[in-house]
Scaffold this motif. Structure first.
Motif, PDB file in Angstrom:
ATOM      1  N   PHE A  29       0.829  -1.199   0.000  1.00 21.69           N
ATOM      2  CA  PHE A  29       0.000   0.000   0.000  1.00 21.69           C
ATOM      3  C   PHE A  29       0.867   1.254   0.000  1.00 21.69           C
ATOM      4  CE2 PHE A  29      -2.232   3.287   2.515  1.00 21.69           C
ATOM      5  CZ  PHE A  29      -3.301   3.507   1.666  1.00 21.69           C
ATOM      6  N   GLY A  30       1.858   1.281   0.887  1.00 24.07           N
ATOM      7  CA  GLY A  30       2.732   2.451   0.958  1.00 24.07           C
ATOM      8  C   GLY A  30       3.559   2.639  -0.296  1.00 24.07           C
ATOM      9  N   LEU A  31       4.116   1.544  -0.828  1.00 17.90           N
ATOM     10  CA  LEU A  31       4.954   1.643  -2.019  1.00 17.90           C
ATOM     11  C   LEU A  31       4.157   2.100  -3.237  1.00 17.90           C
ATOM     12  CD1 LEU A  31       7.129  -1.575  -1.588  1.00 17.90           C
ATOM     13  CD2 LEU A  31       7.944   0.792  -1.502  1.00 17.90           C
ATOM     14  N   ILE A  32       2.974   1.534  -3.415  1.00 16.69           N
ATOM     15  CA  ILE A  32       2.159   1.913  -4.573  1.00 16.69           C
ATOM     16  C   ILE A  32       1.702   3.362  -4.448  1.00 16.69           C
ATOM     17  CG2 ILE A  32      -0.067   1.498  -5.697  1.00 16.69           C
ATOM     18  CD1 ILE A  32       0.373  -1.474  -5.205  1.00 16.69           C
ATOM     19  N   MET A  33       1.391   3.795  -3.233  1.00 21.79           N
ATOM     20  CA  MET A  33       0.952   5.175  -3.056  1.00 21.79           C
ATOM     21  C   MET A  33       2.066   6.166  -3.402  1.00 21.79           C
ATOM     22  SD  MET A  33      -0.749   7.035   0.240  1.00 21.79           S
ATOM     23  CE  MET A  33      -2.275   6.151  -0.075  1.00 21.79           C
ATOM     24  N   VAL A  34       3.267   5.914  -2.884  1.00 26.53           N
ATOM     25  CA  VAL A  34       4.356   6.852  -3.163  1.00 26.53           C
ATOM     26  C   VAL A  34       4.793   6.755  -4.620  1.00 26.53           C
ATOM     27  CG1 VAL A  34       6.278   5.342  -2.523  1.00 26.53           C
ATOM     28  CG2 VAL A  34       6.500   7.796  -2.219  1.00 26.53           C
ATOM     29  N   LEU A  35       4.692   5.558  -5.229  1.00 22.84           N
ATOM     30  CA  LEU A  35       5.033   5.415  -6.645  1.00 22.84           C
ATOM     31  C   LEU A  35       4.052   6.190  -7.515  1.00 22.84           C
ATOM     32  CD1 LEU A  35       6.956   4.082  -8.646  1.00 22.84           C
ATOM     33  CD2 LEU A  35       5.453   2.087  -8.683  1.00 22.84           C
ATOM     34  N   THR A  36       2.812   6.295  -7.074  1.00 25.50           N
ATOM     35  CA  THR A  36       1.839   7.117  -7.799  1.00 25.50           C
ATOM     36  C   THR A  36       2.311   8.561  -7.866  1.00 25.50           C
ATOM     37  OG1 THR A  36       0.037   5.687  -7.055  1.00 25.50           O
ATOM     38  CG2 THR A  36      -0.565   7.867  -7.861  1.00 25.50           C
ATOM     39  N   PHE A  37       2.875   9.046  -6.769  1.00 29.88           N
ATOM     40  CA  PHE A  37       3.397  10.417  -6.746  1.00 29.88           C
ATOM     41  C   PHE A  37       4.618  10.560  -7.633  1.00 29.88           C
ATOM     42  CE2 PHE A  37       0.714  10.980  -3.094  1.00 29.88           C
ATOM     43  CZ  PHE A  37       0.476  12.338  -3.037  1.00 29.88           C
ATOM     44  N   THR A  38       5.569   9.617  -7.526  1.00 27.00           N
ATOM     45  CA  THR A  38       6.827   9.784  -8.258  1.00 27.00           C
ATOM     46  C   THR A  38       6.646   9.622  -9.766  1.00 27.00           C
ATOM     47  OG1 THR A  38       7.383   7.453  -7.904  1.00 27.00           O
ATOM     48  CG2 THR A  38       8.201   9.037  -6.296  1.00 27.00           C
ATOM     49  N   LEU A  39       5.799   8.687 -10.185  1.00 25.64           N
ATOM     50  CA  LEU A  39       5.531   8.558 -11.617  1.00 25.64           C
ATOM     51  C   LEU A  39       4.714   9.742 -12.117  1.00 25.64           C
ATOM     52  CD1 LEU A  39       4.745   4.749 -12.071  1.00 25.64           C
ATOM     53  CD2 LEU A  39       6.785   5.997 -12.775  1.00 25.64           C
ATOM     54  N   GLY A  40       3.776  10.189 -11.305  1.00 27.38           N
ATOM     55  CA  GLY A  40       2.990  11.355 -11.678  1.00 27.38           C
ATOM     56  C   GLY A  40       3.821  12.609 -11.747  1.00 27.38           C
ATOM     57  N   ALA A  41       4.911  12.637 -10.972  1.00 26.42           N
ATOM     58  CA  ALA A  41       5.778  13.817 -10.987  1.00 26.42           C
ATOM     59  C   ALA A  41       6.380  14.051 -12.359  1.00 26.42           C
ATOM     60  CB  ALA A  41       6.889  13.651  -9.952  1.00 26.42           C
ATOM     61  N   GLY A  42       6.683  12.957 -13.062  1.00 24.24           N
ATOM     62  CA  GLY A  42       7.255  13.099 -14.395  1.00 24.24           C
ATOM     63  C   GLY A  42       6.276  13.686 -15.390  1.00 24.24           C
ATOM     64  N   ILE A  43       4.975  13.585 -15.088  1.00 21.83           N
ATOM     65  CA  ILE A  43       3.954  14.147 -15.977  1.00 21.83           C
ATOM     66  C   ILE A  43       3.621  15.583 -15.579  1.00 21.83           C
ATOM     67  CG2 ILE A  43       1.582  13.864 -16.793  1.00 21.83           C
ATOM     68  CD1 ILE A  43       1.861  10.876 -16.209  1.00 21.83           C
ATOM     69  N   VAL A  44       3.354  15.766 -14.305  1.00 20.36           N
ATOM     70  CA  VAL A  44       2.930  17.082 -13.819  1.00 20.36           C
ATOM     71  C   VAL A  44       4.052  18.102 -13.885  1.00 20.36           C
ATOM     72  CG1 VAL A  44       2.042  18.323 -11.808  1.00 20.36           C
ATOM     73  CG2 VAL A  44       1.215  16.033 -12.324  1.00 20.36           C
ATOM     74  N   ALA A  45       5.266  17.645 -13.590  1.00 21.27           N
ATOM     75  CA  ALA A  45       6.389  18.572 -13.504  1.00 21.27           C
ATOM     76  C   ALA A  45       7.250  18.572 -14.757  1.00 21.27           C
ATOM     77  CB  ALA A  45       7.245  18.216 -12.285  1.00 21.27           C
ATOM     78  N   SER A  46       6.661  18.298 -15.905  1.00 20.29           N
ATOM     79  CA  SER A  46       7.445  18.192 -17.132  1.00 20.29           C
ATOM     80  C   SER A  46       8.094  19.509 -17.540  1.00 20.29           C
ATOM     81  CB  SER A  46       6.555  17.682 -18.266  1.00 20.29           C
ATOM     82  OG  SER A  46       5.432  18.545 -18.433  1.00 20.29           O
TER      83      SER A  46
END
Length: 227
Positions: A29-46
């Motif tokens: 649960f914790g790993l998938i949640m934080v991975l959602t942020f880190t992968l999303g960072a590559g999209i949002v912070a392009s």
């Protein structure tokens, strides 16, 4: 003809007294949640790589918050299970013998049917009834050991952010740090599946790869839905 070798089983290792299935679930649960942020960072912070750092900080706060929530839910779950068992004990003790045995059968039949005969189960339910008739009422109160386990739940969820943050401490380039962070998190999901396959009949490599793919799919779904 030689017998194929089986991978060795891991000994039961508990974290703060938590069972292996709870430990694995909270880690994932914790790993998938934080991975959602880190992968999303590559999209949002392009357009602004420094935004990736801010999203990592947000991931830390989010996992700490959910660690607290999960710990509270864990305690509530304990209260529910113990309250239900206490109620069942009272009902068994108040009922006449046939009714009480039927209640015990309804509670245990699904678990025992695959490994016992009908005659054995009938005798077992009778013996369980005799034992419960003399059993004093149990308390559903939460003790120190329960709070220790709840704290373990909090740590499992919140500390999964450490691998995500670690690359940003030593790598100046935010994009390189972000890529390494994603890689570490995906590798950890694989490791969790590989490690906990030892408690089951699953092949470690297949379990690790399967869990890793499932985790990535769940992360993609969460990002696509705005999670």
């Amino acid at each position: 003809m030689t017998t194929p070798k089986r991978h060795s089983r891991h000994p039961i290792v508990t974290f703060f007294g938590l069972s292996p299935d709870v430990t694995m679930g909270e880690l994932l649960f914790g790993l998938i949640m934080v991975l959602t942020f880190t992968l999303g960072a590559g999209i949002v912070a392009s357009d602004d790589p420094d935004e990736a750092r801010l999203l990592i900080l947000a991931a830390i706060g989010c996992n700490i918050a959910w660690g607290i929530i999960d710990a509270v839910f864990y305690v509530m779950g304990l209260l529910f299970v113990r309250g239900r068992r206490s109620r069942l004990l009272v009902e068994v003790q108040k009922a006449d013998r046939p009714t009480a045995v039927a209640m015990i059968r309804e509670e245990l039949e699904e678990q025992l049917a695959p490994v016992t005969t009908e005659v054995d189960r009938a005798q077992l339910y009778e013996r369980i009834h005799d034992a419960l008739s003399e059993t004093p009422a149990s308390s559903a109160a939460i003790g120190a050991a329960d709070l220790k386990q709840a704290f373990g739940v909090f740590l499992l969820v919140s500390l999964t952010t450490i691998p995500a943050v670690f690359p940003f401490i030593f790598i100046d380039d935010p994009w390189q740090a972000l890529r390494l962070s994603n890689g570490l998190l995906i590798a950890l999901i694989f490791f969790v599946g590989y490690r906990w396959a030892g408690y089951t009949q699953a092949t470690p490599w297949r379990a690790g790869l399967g869990l890793m793919l499932i985790g990535i799919v769940l992360v993609v779904i969460a990002i696509a839905l705005g999670g």
